[in-house]
Design a protein around this motif. Structure first.
Motif, PDB file in Angstrom:
ATOM      1  N   HIS A 144     101.072  46.556  32.802  1.00  0.00           N
ATOM      2  CA  HIS A 144     101.737  46.372  31.494  1.00  0.00           C
ATOM      3  C   HIS A 144     101.424  47.532  30.549  1.00  0.00           C
ATOM      4  CE1 HIS A 144     103.532  44.185  28.115  1.00  0.00           C
ATOM      5  NE2 HIS A 144     102.510  44.618  27.409  1.00  0.00           N
ATOM      6  N   TYR A 145     100.193  47.995  30.560  1.00  0.00           N
ATOM      7  CA  TYR A 145      99.805  49.059  29.620  1.00  0.00           C
ATOM      8  C   TYR A 145      99.809  50.453  30.254  1.00  0.00           C
ATOM      9  CZ  TYR A 145      98.733  45.411  26.306  1.00  0.00           C
ATOM     10  OH  TYR A 145      98.848  44.334  25.439  1.00  0.00           O
ATOM     11  N   ARG A 146     100.375  50.540  31.484  1.00  0.00           N
ATOM     12  CA  ARG A 146     100.396  51.841  32.150  1.00  0.00           C
ATOM     13  C   ARG A 146     101.228  52.815  31.319  1.00  0.00           C
ATOM     14  NH1 ARG A 146     101.719  52.887  38.578  1.00  0.00           N
ATOM     15  NH2 ARG A 146     100.635  54.898  38.717  1.00  0.00           N
ATOM     16  N   ARG A 148     100.432  53.905  28.639  1.00  0.00           N
ATOM     17  CA  ARG A 148     100.017  53.793  27.228  1.00  0.00           C
ATOM     18  C   ARG A 148      98.491  53.868  27.152  1.00  0.00           C
ATOM     19  NH1 ARG A 148     103.494  50.211  23.320  1.00  0.00           N
ATOM     20  NH2 ARG A 148     103.019  48.336  24.461  1.00  0.00           N
ATOM     21  N   ALA A 149      97.770  53.067  27.932  1.00  0.00           N
ATOM     22  CA  ALA A 149      96.299  53.124  27.940  1.00  0.00           C
ATOM     23  C   ALA A 149      95.870  54.286  28.831  1.00  0.00           C
ATOM     24  CB  ALA A 149      95.712  51.817  28.454  1.00  0.00           C
ATOM     25  N   ARG A 150      95.070  55.211  28.266  1.00  0.00           N
ATOM     26  CA  ARG A 150      94.673  56.394  29.070  1.00  0.00           C
ATOM     27  C   ARG A 150      93.423  56.113  29.884  1.00  0.00           C
ATOM     28  NH1 ARG A 150      90.519  59.615  25.909  1.00  0.00           N
ATOM     29  NH2 ARG A 150      90.593  61.239  27.494  1.00  0.00           N
ATOM     30  N   GLY A 151      92.839  54.924  29.686  1.00  0.00           N
ATOM     31  CA  GLY A 151      91.669  54.525  30.462  1.00  0.00           C
ATOM     32  C   GLY A 151      91.376  53.065  30.148  1.00  0.00           C
ATOM     33  N   TRP A 152      90.578  52.410  30.973  1.00  0.00           N
ATOM     34  CA  TRP A 152      90.245  50.989  30.782  1.00  0.00           C
ATOM     35  C   TRP A 152      88.754  50.752  30.950  1.00  0.00           C
ATOM     36  CZ3 TRP A 152      92.370  46.517  29.163  1.00  0.00           C
ATOM     37  CH2 TRP A 152      93.774  46.434  29.052  1.00  0.00           C
ATOM     38  N   GLU A 190      94.567  50.066  42.177  1.00  0.00           N
ATOM     39  CA  GLU A 190      95.834  49.785  42.879  1.00  0.00           C
ATOM     40  C   GLU A 190      97.003  49.819  41.888  1.00  0.00           C
ATOM     41  OE1 GLU A 190      95.862  46.093  45.212  1.00  0.00           O
ATOM     42  OE2 GLU A 190      97.959  45.773  44.600  1.00  0.00           O
ATOM     43  N   ALA A 191      96.755  49.289  40.698  1.00  0.00           N
ATOM     44  CA  ALA A 191      97.836  49.208  39.701  1.00  0.00           C
ATOM     45  C   ALA A 191      98.166  50.570  39.101  1.00  0.00           C
ATOM     46  CB  ALA A 191      97.437  48.237  38.594  1.00  0.00           C
ATOM     47  N   ALA A 192      97.105  51.360  38.868  1.00  0.00           N
ATOM     48  CA  ALA A 192      97.348  52.671  38.223  1.00  0.00           C
ATOM     49  C   ALA A 192      96.238  53.629  38.634  1.00  0.00           C
ATOM     50  CB  ALA A 192      97.387  52.510  36.706  1.00  0.00           C
ATOM     51  N   ARG A 197      88.648  54.376  35.229  1.00  0.00           N
ATOM     52  CA  ARG A 197      88.152  53.000  35.231  1.00  0.00           C
ATOM     53  C   ARG A 197      86.662  53.002  34.863  1.00  0.00           C
ATOM     54  NH1 ARG A 197      91.290  54.331  39.150  1.00  0.00           N
ATOM     55  NH2 ARG A 197      89.520  55.001  40.428  1.00  0.00           N
ATOM     56  N   PHE A 198      86.361  52.436  33.692  1.00  0.00           N
ATOM     57  CA  PHE A 198      85.005  52.488  33.139  1.00  0.00           C
ATOM     58  C   PHE A 198      84.244  51.182  33.364  1.00  0.00           C
ATOM     59  CE2 PHE A 198      84.879  56.465  30.702  1.00  0.00           C
ATOM     60  CZ  PHE A 198      86.223  56.806  30.684  1.00  0.00           C
ATOM     61  N   ILE A 199      82.939  51.349  33.539  1.00  0.00           N
ATOM     62  CA  ILE A 199      82.030  50.223  33.341  1.00  0.00           C
ATOM     63  C   ILE A 199      81.321  50.507  32.023  1.00  0.00           C
ATOM     64  CG2 ILE A 199      80.014  48.962  34.172  1.00  0.00           C
ATOM     65  CD1 ILE A 199      80.883  49.397  36.992  1.00  0.00           C
ATOM     66  N   ASN A 200      81.373  49.576  31.088  1.00  0.00           N
ATOM     67  CA  ASN A 200      80.985  49.790  29.695  1.00  0.00           C
ATOM     68  C   ASN A 200      79.783  48.904  29.378  1.00  0.00           C
ATOM     69  OD1 ASN A 200      81.627  50.876  27.028  1.00  0.00           O
ATOM     70  ND2 ASN A 200      82.322  48.809  26.473  1.00  0.00           N
TER      71      ASN A 200
END
Ligand code: G3I
Length: 355
Positions: A144-146, A148-152, A190-192, A197-200
């Motif tokens: 959904h946010y592909r 738009r979100a540059r990272g998660w 898989e999605a993007a 992909r962060f661990i925060n």
């Protein structure tokens, strides 16, 4: 999405100093160069949808920040409906603000022990259905946010509060203490695959907690986990020992992955009696902020994902709202009236190599 050549941002910095843009920012603000114009990477800030109705906050936000993290609206608790459907309306308000203002967006956060919606709790007796919903939620939300979100922040706060061990959660119980993270990272990839992909985590300035966290990162990487970034929240106190931030950034960068200072605020702490003047406390706050910038700008450019501040003005801080003490703390770069504080000036000077 963020490609600022040195020439460009020096030009924009000079332009900002000279500009008489007639912005509604008060004279103090015009005297300070916007934070976003002096950093060679995104400078983000947390935003809640209610903030959009505050003109003073909006002026400061748009002038100083180039990236947005939703403080609340992109969390699982607001997306995953009881019937197993996903509702992105609240999150889209934040994502639309970022797009409309040509700002980057950082996704926060897919899996968190504090966000355990009923849709998942109701499947606690059906592991395969639980795992299916878990995958569907992550894949559909990242999709959904592909673009738009540059990272998660795929995983948020997996280590126990004081670093005693790994945190127990619905996710760890249903999918396994490490596997819930490995699977979430794989679903997000898989999605993007192009999105970091962060661990925060918070309190990584504490050597013991940082050790547990780094051992976990190493353990997961050895198992092929698709971690592509490390988020250090940096909710710190003015009394943090000199050098602790420098050590933290250096240690976390040792994996060679992008590092995100993801939720910066510098609290006065909650001493029962603090006889220090506000000026003295703000000087300590500025010192910590400068040390953090100096440590972060030394990272290789490929590891400088960005720095995000967790709010604009002191009164906007989560530390000023329940369940925390609601008065007295002043953890952010702008005071309650939106005036720049020594913390802001210290960051600007550190970015410009002045201090
Ligand atoms: O939007 C509603 C509003 O309609 C309602 O009137 C009001 C009173 O109940 O609540 C508002 O929602 C609140 C939301 O913040 C926006 O202000 C939620 O109740 C409240 O739980 C939520 O708190 C957020 C918190 O995470 C929990 O999600 C904070 O803003 C946010 O700063 C905080 O951020 C966390 C990071 O995600 C993880 N690291 C720690 C950090 C601080 O706790």
């Amino acid at each position: 999405m963020y490609d600022l050549t040195r020439r460009t941002f020096v030009g924009s910095a000079l332009a900002c100093v000279a500009c008489s843009d007639g912005s509604t920012a008060n004279p103090v603000e015009r005297a300070t160069v916007p934070l976003r114009s002096v950093a060679p990477f995104p400078i983000g800030c947390a935003l809640n949808s209610a903030d959009l109705n505050d003109p003073g906050l909006m002026t400061l936000f748009k002038r100083n920040f180039s990236q947005v993290t939703a403080g609340y609206e992109m969390k699982m608790g607001l997306i995953a409906m009881r019937n197993g459907s996903f509702n992105y309306q609240r999150g889209d308000i934040i994502a639309d603000f970022a797009s409309q203002n040509k700002m980057d967006l950082h996704g926060h956060t897919l899996v968190w022990y504090k966000s355990e919606p009923d849709a998942f709790k109701n499947l606690a007796g059906n592991p395969s259905a639980f795992a299916d919903l878990y995958k569907r939620y992550i894949v559909e939300t990242v999709t959904h946010y592909r673009h738009r979100a540059r990272g998660w922040d795929v995983i948020n706060e997996p280590v126990m509060h004081k670093g005693e061990g790994m945190r127990d959660s619905l996710w760890s119980r249903m999918l396994g203490p490490d596997d819930y993270m490995i699977e979430a990272l794989a679903h997000a990839a898989e999605a993007a695959p192009e999105i970091p992909r962060f661990i925060n985590e918070y309190s990584l300035e504490e050597p013991g907690k940082r050790r547990i966290f780094m051992d976990m990162i190493e353990r997961l990487l050895k198992r092929g986990a698709k971690i592509s970034g490390i988020g250090t929240q940096t909710h710190i106190k003015i009394d943090l020992a000199k050098g602790a931030l420098t050590d933290t950034i250096k240690d976390l960068a040792s994996f060679g992955l992008p590092v995100h200072v993801s939720e910066l605020d510098i609290s006065y702490g909650h001493r029962r009696v603090d006889t220090r003047s506000d000026a003295d406390r703000q000087a300590l706050q500025a010192e910590r902020a400068a040390e953090l910038v100096h440590a972060y700008v030394k990272l290789p450019a490929k590891q400088q994902y960005g720095m995000t501040i967790w709010g604009v003005r002191d009164k906007d801080s989560w530390l000023r709202h329940a369940p925390f003490p609601t008065t007295g703390d002043a953890p952010l770069p702008f005071d309650d009236d939106g005036h720049a504080k020594p913390m802001l000036r210290a960051m600007l000077d550190a970015f410009r190599g002045v201090a």
